[in-house]
Write a protein that holds these residues in place. Structure first.
Motif, PDB file in Angstrom:
ATOM      1  N   ALA A  80      13.318  18.547  11.979  1.00  9.42           N
ATOM      2  CA  ALA A  80      12.777  19.067  10.728  1.00  9.42           C
ATOM      3  C   ALA A  80      13.805  19.929  10.017  1.00  9.42           C
ATOM      4  O   ALA A  80      14.707  20.487  10.643  1.00  9.42           O
ATOM      5  CB  ALA A  80      11.528  19.902  11.012  1.00  9.42           C
ATOM      6  N   GLU A  81      13.643  20.020   8.720  1.00  4.34           N
ATOM      7  CA  GLU A  81      14.374  21.004   7.940  1.00  4.34           C
ATOM      8  C   GLU A  81      13.357  22.084   7.623  1.00  4.34           C
ATOM      9  O   GLU A  81      12.266  21.787   7.141  1.00  4.34           O
ATOM     10  CB  GLU A  81      14.906  20.394   6.642  1.00  4.34           C
ATOM     11  N   THR A  82      13.684  23.330   7.940  1.00  5.86           N
ATOM     12  CA  THR A  82      12.707  24.402   7.773  1.00  5.86           C
ATOM     13  C   THR A  82      13.227  25.460   6.812  1.00  5.86           C
ATOM     14  O   THR A  82      14.425  25.534   6.533  1.00  5.86           O
ATOM     15  CB  THR A  82      12.387  25.057   9.128  1.00  5.86           C
ATOM     16  N   ASN A  83      12.292  26.249   6.309  1.00  4.46           N
ATOM     17  CA  ASN A  83      12.618  27.353   5.407  1.00  4.46           C
ATOM     18  C   ASN A  83      12.199  28.658   6.057  1.00  4.46           C
ATOM     19  O   ASN A  83      11.179  28.722   6.745  1.00  4.46           O
ATOM     20  CB  ASN A  83      11.886  27.202   4.070  1.00  4.46           C
ATOM     21  N   LEU A  84      12.967  29.691   5.819  1.00  3.68           N
ATOM     22  CA  LEU A  84      12.657  31.026   6.308  1.00  3.68           C
ATOM     23  C   LEU A  84      12.308  31.884   5.094  1.00  3.68           C
ATOM     24  O   LEU A  84      13.087  31.983   4.146  1.00  3.68           O
ATOM     25  CB  LEU A  84      13.864  31.620   7.043  1.00  3.68           C
ATOM     26  N   TYR A  85      11.115  32.468   5.111  1.00  5.70           N
ATOM     27  CA  TYR A  85      10.668  33.350   4.035  1.00  5.70           C
ATOM     28  C   TYR A  85      10.690  34.775   4.581  1.00  5.70           C
ATOM     29  O   TYR A  85      10.154  35.036   5.648  1.00  5.70           O
ATOM     30  CB  TYR A  85       9.246  32.991   3.604  1.00  5.70           C
ATOM     31  N   TYR A  86      11.315  35.699   3.844  1.00  6.17           N
ATOM     32  CA  TYR A  86      11.350  37.089   4.304  1.00  6.17           C
ATOM     33  C   TYR A  86      11.384  38.035   3.114  1.00  6.17           C
ATOM     34  O   TYR A  86      11.642  37.648   1.986  1.00  6.17           O
ATOM     35  CB  TYR A  86      12.544  37.345   5.235  1.00  6.17           C
ATOM     36  N   GLY A  87      11.084  39.295   3.401  1.00  4.20           N
ATOM     37  CA  GLY A  87      11.104  40.325   2.365  1.00  4.20           C
ATOM     38  C   GLY A  87      10.648  41.652   2.931  1.00  4.20           C
ATOM     39  O   GLY A  87      10.399  41.785   4.129  1.00  4.20           O
ATOM     40  N   LYS A  88      10.512  42.635   2.064  1.00  3.91           N
ATOM     41  CA  LYS A  88      10.151  43.996   2.476  1.00  3.91           C
ATOM     42  C   LYS A  88       8.659  44.135   2.774  1.00  3.91           C
ATOM     43  O   LYS A  88       8.256  45.077   3.427  1.00  3.91           O
ATOM     44  CB  LYS A  88      10.534  44.991   1.390  1.00  3.91           C
ATOM     45  N   ASP A  89       7.829  43.195   2.278  1.00  7.42           N
ATOM     46  CA  ASP A  89       6.385  43.251   2.530  1.00  7.42           C
ATOM     47  C   ASP A  89       5.845  41.816   2.631  1.00  7.42           C
ATOM     48  O   ASP A  89       6.612  40.864   2.634  1.00  7.42           O
ATOM     49  CB  ASP A  89       5.667  44.063   1.442  1.00  7.42           C
ATOM     50  N   VAL A  90       4.520  41.683   2.672  1.00  8.38           N
ATOM     51  CA  VAL A  90       3.925  40.356   2.875  1.00  8.38           C
ATOM     52  C   VAL A  90       4.099  39.407   1.685  1.00  8.38           C
ATOM     53  O   VAL A  90       3.780  38.231   1.785  1.00  8.38           O
ATOM     54  CB  VAL A  90       2.420  40.463   3.231  1.00  8.38           C
ATOM     55  N   LYS A  91       4.621  39.900   0.580  1.00  9.06           N
ATOM     56  CA  LYS A  91       4.906  39.035  -0.564  1.00  9.06           C
ATOM     57  C   LYS A  91       6.245  38.325  -0.389  1.00  9.06           C
ATOM     58  O   LYS A  91       6.619  37.494  -1.194  1.00  9.06           O
ATOM     59  CB  LYS A  91       4.901  39.846  -1.863  1.00  9.06           C
ATOM     60  N   TYR A  92       6.964  38.673   0.670  1.00 10.23           N
ATOM     61  CA  TYR A  92       8.272  38.124   1.017  1.00 10.23           C
ATOM     62  C   TYR A  92       9.250  38.313  -0.124  1.00 10.23           C
ATOM     63  O   TYR A  92       9.827  39.363  -0.248  1.00 10.23           O
ATOM     64  CB  TYR A  92       8.179  36.660   1.462  1.00 10.23           C
ATOM     65  N   GLY A  93       9.481  37.316  -0.951  1.00 11.60           N
ATOM     66  CA  GLY A  93      10.407  37.476  -2.066  1.00 11.60           C
ATOM     67  C   GLY A  93      11.695  36.685  -1.929  1.00 11.60           C
ATOM     68  O   GLY A  93      12.324  36.346  -2.910  1.00 11.60           O
ATOM     69  N   THR A  94      12.098  36.371  -0.711  1.00 12.29           N
ATOM     70  CA  THR A  94      13.346  35.631  -0.514  1.00 12.29           C
ATOM     71  C   THR A  94      13.085  34.426   0.392  1.00 12.29           C
ATOM     72  O   THR A  94      12.352  34.519   1.369  1.00 12.29           O
ATOM     73  CB  THR A  94      14.422  36.530   0.130  1.00 12.29           C
ATOM     74  N   THR A  95      13.721  33.317   0.034  1.00  9.93           N
ATOM     75  CA  THR A  95      13.617  32.102   0.842  1.00  9.93           C
ATOM     76  C   THR A  95      15.013  31.639   1.195  1.00  9.93           C
ATOM     77  O   THR A  95      15.894  31.598   0.341  1.00  9.93           O
ATOM     78  CB  THR A  95      12.920  30.967   0.053  1.00  9.93           C
ATOM     79  N   VAL A  96      15.222  31.292   2.459  1.00 16.19           N
ATOM     80  CA  VAL A  96      16.495  30.747   2.903  1.00 16.19           C
ATOM     81  C   VAL A  96      16.209  29.390   3.534  1.00 16.19           C
ATOM     82  O   VAL A  96      15.364  29.276   4.424  1.00 16.19           O
ATOM     83  CB  VAL A  96      17.181  31.668   3.938  1.00 16.19           C
ATOM     84  N   VAL A  97      16.891  28.358   3.042  1.00 19.18           N
ATOM     85  CA  VAL A  97      16.795  27.044   3.674  1.00 19.18           C
ATOM     86  C   VAL A  97      17.723  27.082   4.870  1.00 19.18           C
ATOM     87  O   VAL A  97      18.852  27.572   4.783  1.00 19.18           O
ATOM     88  CB  VAL A  97      17.209  25.926   2.682  1.00 19.18           C
ATOM     89  N   GLU A  98      17.243  26.602   6.007  1.00 19.66           N
ATOM     90  CA  GLU A  98      18.036  26.681   7.232  1.00 19.66           C
ATOM     91  C   GLU A  98      19.460  26.165   7.034  1.00 19.66           C
ATOM     92  O   GLU A  98      19.698  25.251   6.264  1.00 19.66           O
ATOM     93  CB  GLU A  98      17.358  25.887   8.342  1.00 19.66           C
ATOM     94  N   SER A  99      20.380  26.746   7.768  1.00 15.05           N
ATOM     95  CA  SER A  99      21.793  26.366   7.632  1.00 15.05           C
ATOM     96  C   SER A  99      22.179  25.196   8.527  1.00 15.05           C
ATOM     97  O   SER A  99      23.233  24.606   8.340  1.00 15.05           O
ATOM     98  CB  SER A  99      22.679  27.574   7.948  1.00 15.05           C
TER      99      SER A  99
END
Length: 170
Positions: A142-161
């Motif tokens: 699979a190709e996966t995405n990582l969602y992260y941020g300072k709270d539960v709204k995340y704000g940043t998405t990184v496509v796996e390297s």
């Protein structure tokens, strides 16, 4: 009437038939169908010896689930059935109709959709003020995405390297 060399005389009835130019039987299934199973879709491929439409009827036990396909006349048939549930046993029957209205059907066969993929072994290491290394595994390629941020709204998405085609991600 006809006279044979033995002297016997034979007779027959007159038969009058007007050819219609239409087939009276459905196209034949040519070889075995192929079935490519995924978690929520299944790709069916088969061939017939004459052009016909392409449909697949799907049931679960005696319960109708769906019929999908298209009316394009072709010898090489491909239908992707969508909207199925992961990890479930289904039955299918291929169905085709030629331009003269002759319907052909395959035998009813069974398939099971693939299990839904999930992630495991999530690790967070090398934590600094501005970065961290996050690794995880998936149960299927699979190709996966990582969602992260300072709270539960995340704000940043990184496509796996690591790209697609792997079960280890970072």
């Amino acid at each position: 009437k006809a006279k044979y060399s033995t002297g016997a005389i034979g007779s027959s009835e007159i038969v009058l038939m007007n050819p219609t130019g239409k087939y009276l039987t459905p196209p034949n299934l040519d070889g075995n169908p192929t079935v490519e199973v995924k978690p929520s879709t299944v790709n069916f491929s088969w061939r017939t010896d004459r052009e016909a439409s392409s449909y697949v009827k799907i049931t679960q036990g005696n319960t109708f689930v769906s019929e999908q396909g298209h009316s394009t006349f072709e010898k090489a048939h491909e239908v992707t059935a969508t909207g199925l549930k992961p990890g479930i046993a289904y039955n299918y029957q291929l169905d085709w109709l030629d331009q003269d209205g002759n319907e052909g059907k395959s035998a009813v066969k069974e398939f099971k959709t693939a299990d839904a993929p999930y992630i495991s072994e999530v690790n967070i290491s090398n934590i600094t003020l501005s970065s961290a290394l996050i690794t995880w595994k998936s149960t299927s390629i699979a190709e996966t995405n990582l969602y992260y941020g300072k709270d539960v709204k995340y704000g940043t998405t990184v496509v796996e390297s690591s790209g697609s085609g792997t079960t280890s991600h970072s």
